[in-house]
Write a protein that holds these residues in place. Structure first.
Motif, PDB file in Angstrom:
ATOM      1  N   PHE A 287       6.613   2.582 -24.282  1.00  0.00           N
ATOM      2  CA  PHE A 287       5.619   1.640 -24.790  1.00  0.00           C
ATOM      3  C   PHE A 287       5.893   0.232 -24.266  1.00  0.00           C
ATOM      4  O   PHE A 287       4.996  -0.455 -23.775  1.00  0.00           O
ATOM      5  CB  PHE A 287       5.640   1.651 -26.322  1.00  0.00           C
ATOM      6  CG  PHE A 287       4.957   0.457 -26.940  1.00  0.00           C
ATOM      7  CD1 PHE A 287       3.585   0.325 -26.891  1.00  0.00           C
ATOM      8  CD2 PHE A 287       5.699  -0.541 -27.546  1.00  0.00           C
ATOM      9  CE1 PHE A 287       2.953  -0.780 -27.452  1.00  0.00           C
ATOM     10  CE2 PHE A 287       5.090  -1.646 -28.104  1.00  0.00           C
ATOM     11  CZ  PHE A 287       3.710  -1.768 -28.056  1.00  0.00           C
ATOM     12  N   LYS A 288       7.151  -0.210 -24.338  1.00  0.00           N
ATOM     13  CA  LYS A 288       7.490  -1.568 -23.893  1.00  0.00           C
ATOM     14  C   LYS A 288       7.360  -1.699 -22.385  1.00  0.00           C
ATOM     15  O   LYS A 288       6.922  -2.741 -21.883  1.00  0.00           O
ATOM     16  CB  LYS A 288       8.908  -1.913 -24.352  1.00  0.00           C
ATOM     17  CG  LYS A 288       9.016  -2.064 -25.872  1.00  0.00           C
ATOM     18  CD  LYS A 288      10.444  -2.257 -26.322  1.00  0.00           C
ATOM     19  CE  LYS A 288      10.522  -2.352 -27.844  1.00  0.00           C
ATOM     20  NZ  LYS A 288      11.920  -2.443 -28.320  1.00  0.00           N
TER      21      LYS A 288
ATOM     22  N   TRP B  82       3.665  -1.978 -21.748  1.00  0.00           N
ATOM     23  CA  TRP B  82       3.162  -3.271 -22.197  1.00  0.00           C
ATOM     24  C   TRP B  82       3.565  -4.386 -21.233  1.00  0.00           C
ATOM     25  O   TRP B  82       2.760  -5.233 -20.875  1.00  0.00           O
ATOM     26  CB  TRP B  82       3.681  -3.575 -23.593  1.00  0.00           C
ATOM     27  CG  TRP B  82       3.111  -4.846 -24.153  1.00  0.00           C
ATOM     28  CD1 TRP B  82       1.865  -5.052 -24.654  1.00  0.00           C
ATOM     29  CD2 TRP B  82       3.790  -6.112 -24.237  1.00  0.00           C
ATOM     30  NE1 TRP B  82       1.712  -6.360 -25.059  1.00  0.00           N
ATOM     31  CE2 TRP B  82       2.875  -7.038 -24.812  1.00  0.00           C
ATOM     32  CE3 TRP B  82       5.057  -6.555 -23.901  1.00  0.00           C
ATOM     33  CZ2 TRP B  82       3.205  -8.366 -25.041  1.00  0.00           C
ATOM     34  CZ3 TRP B  82       5.393  -7.876 -24.138  1.00  0.00           C
ATOM     35  CH2 TRP B  82       4.467  -8.771 -24.699  1.00  0.00           C
TER      36      TRP B  82
ATOM     37  N   THR C 189       0.956  -6.564 -19.065  1.00  0.00           N
ATOM     38  CA  THR C 189       0.984  -8.024 -19.203  1.00  0.00           C
ATOM     39  C   THR C 189       1.265  -8.697 -17.862  1.00  0.00           C
ATOM     40  O   THR C 189       0.622  -9.695 -17.499  1.00  0.00           O
ATOM     41  CB  THR C 189       2.055  -8.440 -20.226  1.00  0.00           C
ATOM     42  OG1 THR C 189       1.784  -7.789 -21.480  1.00  0.00           O
ATOM     43  CG2 THR C 189       2.048  -9.941 -20.446  1.00  0.00           C
TER      44      THR C 189
ATOM     45  N   ALA D 151      -2.787  -9.623 -23.749  1.00  0.00           N
ATOM     46  CA  ALA D 151      -1.470  -9.090 -24.112  1.00  0.00           C
ATOM     47  C   ALA D 151      -1.499  -8.492 -25.517  1.00  0.00           C
ATOM     48  O   ALA D 151      -0.917  -7.428 -25.773  1.00  0.00           O
ATOM     49  CB  ALA D 151      -0.418 -10.191 -24.018  1.00  0.00           C
ATOM     50  N   PHE D 152      -2.204  -9.172 -26.434  1.00  0.00           N
ATOM     51  CA  PHE D 152      -2.291  -8.670 -27.809  1.00  0.00           C
ATOM     52  C   PHE D 152      -3.078  -7.363 -27.862  1.00  0.00           C
ATOM     53  O   PHE D 152      -2.648  -6.386 -28.482  1.00  0.00           O
ATOM     54  CB  PHE D 152      -2.959  -9.725 -28.693  1.00  0.00           C
ATOM     55  CG  PHE D 152      -3.198  -9.265 -30.100  1.00  0.00           C
ATOM     56  CD1 PHE D 152      -2.156  -9.187 -31.004  1.00  0.00           C
ATOM     57  CD2 PHE D 152      -4.467  -8.888 -30.520  1.00  0.00           C
ATOM     58  CE1 PHE D 152      -2.369  -8.746 -32.305  1.00  0.00           C
ATOM     59  CE2 PHE D 152      -4.691  -8.449 -31.814  1.00  0.00           C
ATOM     60  CZ  PHE D 152      -3.636  -8.388 -32.715  1.00  0.00           C
TER      61      PHE D 152
ATOM     62  N   GLY E 190      -3.612  -5.370 -25.363  1.00  0.00           N
ATOM     63  CA  GLY E 190      -2.830  -4.372 -24.645  1.00  0.00           C
ATOM     64  C   GLY E 190      -1.734  -3.793 -25.524  1.00  0.00           C
ATOM     65  O   GLY E 190      -1.455  -2.586 -25.490  1.00  0.00           O
ATOM     66  N   PHE E 191      -1.129  -4.658 -26.334  1.00  0.00           N
ATOM     67  CA  PHE E 191      -0.085  -4.212 -27.267  1.00  0.00           C
ATOM     68  C   PHE E 191      -0.666  -3.193 -28.242  1.00  0.00           C
ATOM     69  O   PHE E 191      -0.090  -2.124 -28.471  1.00  0.00           O
ATOM     70  CB  PHE E 191       0.480  -5.419 -28.014  1.00  0.00           C
ATOM     71  CG  PHE E 191       1.579  -5.089 -28.971  1.00  0.00           C
ATOM     72  CD1 PHE E 191       2.901  -5.091 -28.563  1.00  0.00           C
ATOM     73  CD2 PHE E 191       1.297  -4.767 -30.294  1.00  0.00           C
ATOM     74  CE1 PHE E 191       3.912  -4.779 -29.461  1.00  0.00           C
ATOM     75  CE2 PHE E 191       2.293  -4.458 -31.191  1.00  0.00           C
ATOM     76  CZ  PHE E 191       3.614  -4.466 -30.776  1.00  0.00           C
ATOM     77  N   LYS E 192      -1.817  -3.532 -28.814  1.00  0.00           N
ATOM     78  CA  LYS E 192      -2.452  -2.637 -29.777  1.00  0.00           C
ATOM     79  C   LYS E 192      -2.867  -1.323 -29.124  1.00  0.00           C
ATOM     80  O   LYS E 192      -2.637  -0.220 -29.671  1.00  0.00           O
ATOM     81  CB  LYS E 192      -3.677  -3.321 -30.391  1.00  0.00           C
ATOM     82  CG  LYS E 192      -3.356  -4.469 -31.324  1.00  0.00           C
ATOM     83  CD  LYS E 192      -2.693  -3.972 -32.594  1.00  0.00           C
ATOM     84  CE  LYS E 192      -2.484  -5.089 -33.599  1.00  0.00           C
ATOM     85  NZ  LYS E 192      -1.808  -4.598 -34.832  1.00  0.00           N
TER      86      LYS E 192
ATOM     87  N   LEU F 255      -1.794   0.082 -26.272  1.00  0.00           N
ATOM     88  CA  LEU F 255      -0.664   0.890 -25.817  1.00  0.00           C
ATOM     89  C   LEU F 255       0.094   1.481 -26.995  1.00  0.00           C
ATOM     90  O   LEU F 255       0.640   2.590 -26.905  1.00  0.00           O
ATOM     91  CB  LEU F 255       0.266   0.052 -24.946  1.00  0.00           C
ATOM     92  CG  LEU F 255      -0.308  -0.344 -23.575  1.00  0.00           C
ATOM     93  CD1 LEU F 255       0.643  -1.270 -22.854  1.00  0.00           C
ATOM     94  CD2 LEU F 255      -0.573   0.891 -22.735  1.00  0.00           C
ATOM     95  N   HIS F 256       0.156   0.735 -28.084  1.00  0.00           N
ATOM     96  CA  HIS F 256       0.818   1.265 -29.279  1.00  0.00           C
ATOM     97  C   HIS F 256       0.086   2.504 -29.788  1.00  0.00           C
ATOM     98  O   HIS F 256       0.704   3.519 -30.142  1.00  0.00           O
ATOM     99  CB  HIS F 256       0.866   0.189 -30.372  1.00  0.00           C
ATOM    100  CG  HIS F 256       1.600   0.644 -31.605  1.00  0.00           C
ATOM    101  ND1 HIS F 256       0.949   1.177 -32.687  1.00  0.00           N
ATOM    102  CD2 HIS F 256       2.926   0.650 -31.906  1.00  0.00           C
ATOM    103  CE1 HIS F 256       1.841   1.494 -33.616  1.00  0.00           C
ATOM    104  NE2 HIS F 256       3.046   1.185 -33.162  1.00  0.00           N
TER     105      HIS F 256
END
Length: 467
Positions: free
Chosen positions: A9-10, A13, A17, A181-182, A184-186, A188-189
């Protein structure tokens, strides 16, 4: 605990990003270069149009004072610097910075001017602290260079032209990067959450917890992977349950003959049985139980080979009716002992491609059951006829029958409708399971029809060899 670099995940992300950041910076740089080139092109076009308009006032001959005064007047009004000279060398006196005449108007540039073509020059001037763009417009009279209209303008720095643009770009770019980025975070999570769940479930399966399942929330590749994992986990769980049940059944089946053999042998060894008749009886019992153990082990070996696809058939065409007639002869004494009537209705023209030895194994298991569970003076009928499937073999008896709820389980290993009676008669509970497997290897199918108290009919369908 999973480290930062080990987290998918990281990694995803950071990759997304970084890609967004590079894209924004590249877009800014590209627009910067395009904007600068567009600006320079506009300035060049403006200078040459301006020079051509001024050159339009020249009607030929030597340069007149009137033309010079007009150019000087225009110079005062124009944003660009404009000079009119009759000799290119005079430019060194007109320009507000030091120049080398030979580099300003060289031989090639002079040829261009004589051909009526304007000459462009550009370069950085430290005095102005910026780039200078200039153009020389020739004034020709019959191919003779009478003069030059020279225009130049210091180019504004792109940062000066795009100060507002750059500021908006900076704000918009930063805002876009933060939002992307936000999001993408959601995203990808949510995307990797099933993978994390599968990882946890796989760890549970690896330590023997086969009940682990993954919650399926999508129909994409990850959802398909989750379904495949759940199917795998369910299959492993079923196989584990079968293995446990199988081991329990095997131990249970072997425990009885082993306990008999142990008890009878101890009685003989300790001298508890002194009567020779009783000793012979006990020895027969030991032999019977030993034979039962041998039969169980042999049947288990056959089943394990069938399950592992190691059961190789040696097929050849043969008459199924002839095989049944030859095979049934050995059951004469057993049928006579119970006074069971046997009738055969066999079509001699039916030829199948199969393994004769394994076919006999099927018949042995089925006929043994028919004789075992048919009372004295009963009847067994064996019928072989053609069928749309190929051929149909029916083994029908007038035995005790089977309850309807037990029929579907008859081909399961160690399954018995009456376990007490089966053990007394020497059955292992594996015969029908083996017979069903061998029938399938012959591309056939087996059906069992029965009614309690009236008898049982086993139907076997085989493909035939067309002659």
């Amino acid at each position: 605990m999973t480290s930062f670099s080990d987290s998918l995940f990281k990694k995803l992300w950071l990759t997304v990003t970084a890609t967004i950041l590079v894209t924004v910076l590249y877009s800014f740089l590209l627009s910067y270069l395009f904007y600068e080139k567009l600006y320079v092109d506009i300035v060049e076009k403006s200078l040459i149009e301006e020079g051509n308009r001024l050159a339009g006032d020249y009607s030929g001959g030597p340069l007149t004072n009137e033309l010079k005064e007009r150019i000087e007047w225009y110079n005062e009004k124009s944003e660009s610097e404009v000079f009119l000279v009759s000799n290119p060398k005079e430019l060194s006196a007109c320009l507000p910075y030091a120049i080398d005449y030979s580099t300003l108007i060289g031989k090639e540039e002079r040829e261009q001017l004589l051909n009526g073509e304007p000459v462009f020059k550009s370069g950085f001037e430290e005095r102005f602290g910026r780039k200078i763009l200039s153009v020389a417009i020739p004034l020709l009279d019959n191919s003779r260079l009478e003069g030059i209209i020279y225009l130049y303008v210091p180019l504004a720095k792109i940062s000066e032209l795009t100060v507002d643009f750059s500021f908006l770009w900076l704000i918009g770019g930063v805002t876009f990067i933060v939002i992307a980025a936000f999001l993408g975070f959601k995203m990808l999570h949510k995307l990797t959450r099933p993978l994390a769940a599968m990882k946890e479930a796989a760890e549970r399966v690896s330590i023997g917890d086969y009940s682990a399942r993954v919650d399926i929330q999508s129909k994409d590749e990850i959802g398909q992977l989750a379904r495949a994992f759940n199917h795998m986990s369910e299959s492993i769980q079923k196989e584990d349950e079968k293995k446990r049940e199988f081991l329990a059944d095997v131990s249970h089946e072997l425990r009885t003959p082993i306990s008999y053999i142990k008890g009878y042998s101890e009685a003989l060894e300790t001298g508890m049985i002194t009567n020779s008749v009783e000793q012979q009886k006990y020895l027969k019992l030991i032999n019977r139980e030993a034979g039962r153990m041998v039969k169980i082990v042999a049947d288990l070996l056959d089943l394990s080979r069938l399950d592992a696809d190691e059961y190789k058939l040696v097929k050849s065409p043969f008459s199924l009716a002839q095989l049944i007639e030859d095979f049934i002869i050995k059951y004469g004494p057993a049928l006579g002992e119970k006074k069971i009537a046997l009738s055969l209705e066999l079509d001699p023209d039916i030829i199948i491609n199969g393994d004769e030895g394994r076919m006999e194994q099927i018949f042995q298991n089925l006929i043994d059951n028919s004789i075992r569970y048919t009372d004295c003076e009963g009847e067994i009928c064996i019928r072989l006829s053609k069928h749309s499937y190929g051929c149909l073999l029916e083994i029908k008896d007038t035995g005790i029958g089977i309850p309807e709820e037990d029929i579907k389980n008859l081909t399961n290993r160690f399954y018995r409708v009456n376990k007490g009676r089966s053990r007394a008669d020497g059955g292992t509970g594996l015969g029908l399971a083996i017979a069903d497997k061998i029938v399938q290897l012959h591309e056939g199918k087996m059906e069992i029809v029965s009614k309690l108290g009236e008898g049982t009919t086993v139907k076997i369908y085989f493909p035939i060899v067309l002659i």
